[in-house]
Design a protein around this motif. Structure first.
Motif, PDB file in Angstrom:
ATOM      1  N   ILE A 131       4.573   8.100   6.059  1.00 13.09           N
ATOM      2  CA  ILE A 131       4.790   8.536   4.685  1.00 13.09           C
ATOM      3  C   ILE A 131       4.656  10.056   4.666  1.00 13.09           C
ATOM      4  CG2 ILE A 131       3.946   8.455   2.312  1.00 13.09           C
ATOM      5  CD1 ILE A 131       2.771   5.693   2.962  1.00 13.09           C
ATOM      6  N   ALA A 132       5.629  10.738   4.058  1.00 13.75           N
ATOM      7  CA  ALA A 132       5.593  12.193   3.951  1.00 13.75           C
ATOM      8  C   ALA A 132       5.355  12.579   2.499  1.00 13.75           C
ATOM      9  CB  ALA A 132       6.903  12.800   4.441  1.00 13.75           C
ATOM     10  N   VAL A 133       4.423  13.503   2.305  1.00 19.83           N
ATOM     11  CA  VAL A 133       4.125  14.002   0.961  1.00 19.83           C
ATOM     12  C   VAL A 133       4.074  15.526   1.005  1.00 19.83           C
ATOM     13  CG1 VAL A 133       1.624  13.726   1.274  1.00 19.83           C
ATOM     14  CG2 VAL A 133       2.558  13.808  -1.035  1.00 19.83           C
ATOM     15  N   GLU A 134       4.688  16.148   0.002  1.00 20.37           N
ATOM     16  CA  GLU A 134       4.627  17.598  -0.136  1.00 20.37           C
ATOM     17  C   GLU A 134       3.606  17.925  -1.209  1.00 20.37           C
ATOM     18  OE1 GLU A 134       8.546  18.998  -1.066  1.00 20.37           O
ATOM     19  OE2 GLU A 134       9.279  18.622   0.969  1.00 20.37           O
ATOM     20  N   MET A 135       2.584  18.678  -0.822  1.00 21.13           N
ATOM     21  CA  MET A 135       1.546  19.058  -1.777  1.00 21.13           C
ATOM     22  C   MET A 135       0.829  20.302  -1.286  1.00 21.13           C
ATOM     23  SD  MET A 135      -1.141  15.967  -0.962  1.00 21.13           S
ATOM     24  CE  MET A 135      -2.485  16.615  -1.901  1.00 21.13           C
ATOM     25  N   ARG A 136       0.388  21.107  -2.196  1.00 26.30           N
ATOM     26  CA  ARG A 136      -0.301  22.352  -1.821  1.00 26.30           C
ATOM     27  C   ARG A 136      -1.759  22.105  -1.447  1.00 26.30           C
ATOM     28  NH1 ARG A 136       3.236  26.195  -2.208  1.00 26.30           N
ATOM     29  NH2 ARG A 136       4.803  26.154  -3.827  1.00 26.30           N
ATOM     30  N   GLY A 137      -2.381  21.115  -2.000  1.00 25.75           N
ATOM     31  CA  GLY A 137      -3.788  20.845  -1.730  1.00 25.75           C
ATOM     32  C   GLY A 137      -3.999  20.077  -0.441  1.00 25.75           C
TER      33      GLY A 137
ATOM     34  N   ASP B  42       2.932  17.920   4.050  1.00 23.34           N
ATOM     35  CA  ASP B  42       3.563  19.238   4.134  1.00 23.34           C
ATOM     36  C   ASP B  42       2.902  20.110   3.078  1.00 23.34           C
ATOM     37  OD1 ASP B  42       5.164  21.498   3.879  1.00 23.34           O
ATOM     38  OD2 ASP B  42       7.016  20.397   4.264  1.00 23.34           O
ATOM     39  N   HIS B  43       2.232  21.165   3.521  1.00 22.94           N
ATOM     40  CA  HIS B  43       1.474  22.019   2.607  1.00 22.94           C
ATOM     41  C   HIS B  43       2.332  23.088   1.928  1.00 22.94           C
ATOM     42  CE1 HIS B  43      -2.309  20.203   3.784  1.00 22.94           C
ATOM     43  NE2 HIS B  43      -1.899  20.276   5.033  1.00 22.94           N
ATOM     44  N   LEU B  44       3.648  23.052   2.177  1.00 20.17           N
ATOM     45  CA  LEU B  44       4.598  23.971   1.550  1.00 20.17           C
ATOM     46  C   LEU B  44       4.351  25.432   1.919  1.00 20.17           C
ATOM     47  CD1 LEU B  44       4.678  22.237  -1.940  1.00 20.17           C
ATOM     48  CD2 LEU B  44       6.324  21.968  -0.061  1.00 20.17           C
ATOM     49  N   ASN B  45       3.716  25.636   3.082  1.00 20.38           N
ATOM     50  CA  ASN B  45       3.480  27.000   3.580  1.00 20.38           C
ATOM     51  C   ASN B  45       3.828  27.106   5.068  1.00 20.38           C
ATOM     52  OD1 ASN B  45       1.397  25.680   4.861  1.00 20.38           O
ATOM     53  ND2 ASN B  45      -0.244  26.878   3.928  1.00 20.38           N
ATOM     54  N   GLY B  46       4.610  26.141   5.561  1.00 20.93           N
ATOM     55  CA  GLY B  46       4.990  26.139   6.972  1.00 20.93           C
ATOM     56  C   GLY B  46       4.055  25.347   7.867  1.00 20.93           C
TER      57      GLY B  46
ATOM     58  N   ASN C 110       4.035  15.316  -6.952  1.00 19.97           N
ATOM     59  CA  ASN C 110       4.256  15.604  -5.534  1.00 19.97           C
ATOM     60  C   ASN C 110       5.498  14.842  -5.087  1.00 19.97           C
ATOM     61  OD1 ASN C 110       1.827  17.053  -5.392  1.00 19.97           O
ATOM     62  ND2 ASN C 110       0.681  15.209  -4.925  1.00 19.97           N
ATOM     63  N   ILE C 111       6.243  15.418  -4.173  1.00 25.17           N
ATOM     64  CA  ILE C 111       7.380  14.693  -3.609  1.00 25.17           C
ATOM     65  C   ILE C 111       6.842  13.852  -2.462  1.00 25.17           C
ATOM     66  CG2 ILE C 111       9.560  14.905  -2.381  1.00 25.17           C
ATOM     67  CD1 ILE C 111      10.002  17.521  -3.956  1.00 25.17           C
ATOM     68  N   CYS C 112       7.070  12.550  -2.533  1.00 26.72           N
ATOM     69  CA  CYS C 112       6.514  11.627  -1.541  1.00 26.72           C
ATOM     70  C   CYS C 112       7.554  10.560  -1.224  1.00 26.72           C
ATOM     71  CB  CYS C 112       5.235  11.000  -2.099  1.00 26.72           C
ATOM     72  SG  CYS C 112       4.333  10.012  -0.894  1.00 26.72           S
TER      73      CYS C 112
ATOM     74  N   TRP D 230       0.840  -1.197   0.000  1.00 31.90           N
ATOM     75  CA  TRP D 230       0.000   0.000   0.000  1.00 31.90           C
ATOM     76  C   TRP D 230       0.880   1.253   0.000  1.00 31.90           C
ATOM     77  CZ3 TRP D 230      -1.075   4.537   2.311  1.00 31.90           C
ATOM     78  CH2 TRP D 230      -2.320   5.111   2.040  1.00 31.90           C
ATOM     79  N   ALA D 231       1.907   1.263   0.858  1.00 38.81           N
ATOM     80  CA  ALA D 231       2.804   2.418   0.947  1.00 38.81           C
ATOM     81  C   ALA D 231       3.534   2.644  -0.378  1.00 38.81           C
ATOM     82  CB  ALA D 231       3.808   2.224   2.083  1.00 38.81           C
ATOM     83  N   ALA D 232       4.024   1.590  -0.984  1.00 38.96           N
ATOM     84  CA  ALA D 232       4.731   1.716  -2.265  1.00 38.96           C
ATOM     85  C   ALA D 232       3.818   2.299  -3.343  1.00 38.96           C
ATOM     86  CB  ALA D 232       5.292   0.370  -2.696  1.00 38.96           C
ATOM     87  N   ALA D 233       2.581   1.845  -3.388  1.00 38.50           N
ATOM     88  CA  ALA D 233       1.632   2.354  -4.386  1.00 38.50           C
ATOM     89  C   ALA D 233       1.301   3.824  -4.125  1.00 38.50           C
ATOM     90  CB  ALA D 233       0.358   1.511  -4.381  1.00 38.50           C
ATOM     91  N   PHE D 234       1.110   4.193  -2.864  1.00 35.04           N
ATOM     92  CA  PHE D 234       0.808   5.577  -2.503  1.00 35.04           C
ATOM     93  C   PHE D 234       1.959   6.500  -2.918  1.00 35.04           C
ATOM     94  CE2 PHE D 234       0.826   9.189   0.396  1.00 35.04           C
ATOM     95  CZ  PHE D 234      -0.494   9.608   0.354  1.00 35.04           C
ATOM     96  N   VAL D 235       3.187   6.105  -2.579  1.00 37.60           N
ATOM     97  CA  VAL D 235       4.366   6.905  -2.915  1.00 37.60           C
ATOM     98  C   VAL D 235       4.496   7.049  -4.428  1.00 37.60           C
ATOM     99  CG1 VAL D 235       6.897   6.921  -2.867  1.00 37.60           C
ATOM    100  CG2 VAL D 235       5.606   6.418  -0.775  1.00 37.60           C
ATOM    101  N   ARG D 236       4.358   5.958  -5.130  1.00 39.70           N
ATOM    102  CA  ARG D 236       4.496   6.008  -6.589  1.00 39.70           C
ATOM    103  C   ARG D 236       3.434   6.916  -7.220  1.00 39.70           C
ATOM    104  NH1 ARG D 236       6.358   1.708 -10.753  1.00 39.70           N
ATOM    105  NH2 ARG D 236       5.896   2.868 -12.636  1.00 39.70           N
ATOM    106  N   ARG D 237       2.189   6.767  -6.772  1.00 41.29           N
ATOM    107  CA  ARG D 237       1.107   7.582  -7.331  1.00 41.29           C
ATOM    108  C   ARG D 237       1.397   9.074  -7.147  1.00 41.29           C
ATOM    109  NH1 ARG D 237      -3.542   5.971  -4.519  1.00 41.29           N
ATOM    110  NH2 ARG D 237      -3.384   7.734  -3.133  1.00 41.29           N
ATOM    111  N   HIS D 238       1.830   9.463  -5.947  1.00 47.38           N
ATOM    112  CA  HIS D 238       2.103  10.879  -5.697  1.00 47.38           C
ATOM    113  C   HIS D 238       3.314  11.377  -6.470  1.00 47.38           C
ATOM    114  CE1 HIS D 238      -0.956  12.405  -3.019  1.00 47.38           C
ATOM    115  NE2 HIS D 238      -1.055  11.162  -2.583  1.00 47.38           N
ATOM    116  N   ASN D 239       4.356  10.590  -6.546  1.00 47.37           N
ATOM    117  CA  ASN D 239       5.522  11.006  -7.322  1.00 47.37           C
ATOM    118  C   ASN D 239       5.175  11.110  -8.797  1.00 47.37           C
ATOM    119  OD1 ASN D 239       7.381  11.395  -5.209  1.00 47.37           O
ATOM    120  ND2 ASN D 239       7.775   9.208  -5.097  1.00 47.37           N
ATOM    121  N   ASP D 240       4.321  10.228  -9.285  1.00 50.72           N
ATOM    122  CA  ASP D 240       3.901  10.273 -10.693  1.00 50.72           C
ATOM    123  C   ASP D 240       3.111  11.537 -11.028  1.00 50.72           C
ATOM    124  OD1 ASP D 240       5.146   7.877 -11.243  1.00 50.72           O
ATOM    125  OD2 ASP D 240       3.289   6.702 -11.378  1.00 50.72           O
ATOM    126  N   ILE D 241       2.377  12.092 -10.055  1.00 53.48           N
ATOM    127  CA  ILE D 241       1.595  13.307 -10.336  1.00 53.48           C
ATOM    128  C   ILE D 241       2.349  14.585  -9.958  1.00 53.48           C
ATOM    129  CG2 ILE D 241      -0.640  12.154 -10.236  1.00 53.48           C
ATOM    130  CD1 ILE D 241      -1.051  13.320  -7.434  1.00 53.48           C
TER     131      ILE D 241
END
Length: 111
Positions: free
Chosen positions: A95-101, A40-44, A20-22, A7-18
């Motif tokens: 799992i850490a993901v950087e995304m604005r949304g 991380d919403h990239l705004n602190g 987002n850094i994950c 599950w974690a591998a699929a989540f990371v891959r999906r976000h990196n593919d779109i």
């Protein structure tokens, strides 16, 4: 239930593919470890999604169901919460993901 490592591998891959850094920050039990998602919403600010309690599950719910424990909080509060959880459950994943949304593309518990 799908294995945590898959599950974690699929989540990371999906976000990196779109775009987002994950990354997996902490690996837990490959079969049944709980998964925490740090956004991380990239705004602190950072949000934290954790597994929903079993009382929040309804018949027909997805395999992995999450709740938002922290919403646009200070990063230190998230780190402290994860550290406390890791002391209690050393098998958890982070799992850490950087995304604005705000929509990481996981199923959230109704509530």
């Amino acid at each position: 239930m799908i294995r945590s490592d898959l599950w974690a591998a699929a989540f990371v891959r999906r976000h990196n593919d779109i775009g987002n850094i994950c990354v997996v920050v902490r690996k837990g039990d490959p079969i049944a470890g709980q998964i925490f998602i740090e956004i991380d919403h990239l705004n602190g600010t950072v949000s934290l999604l954790t597994p929903a309690p079993s009382t929040a599950r309804e018949e027909g719910d997805e395999d992995r169901l999450f709740v938002r424990r922290f919403d646009h909080a200070e990063p230190q509060a998230i780190r402290e919460r994860i550290a406390r959880e890791a002391d209690f459950d050393p098998d958890l994943w982070v799992i850490a993901v950087e995304m604005r949304g705000d929509d990481p593309g996981v199923t959230m518990a109704k509530g």
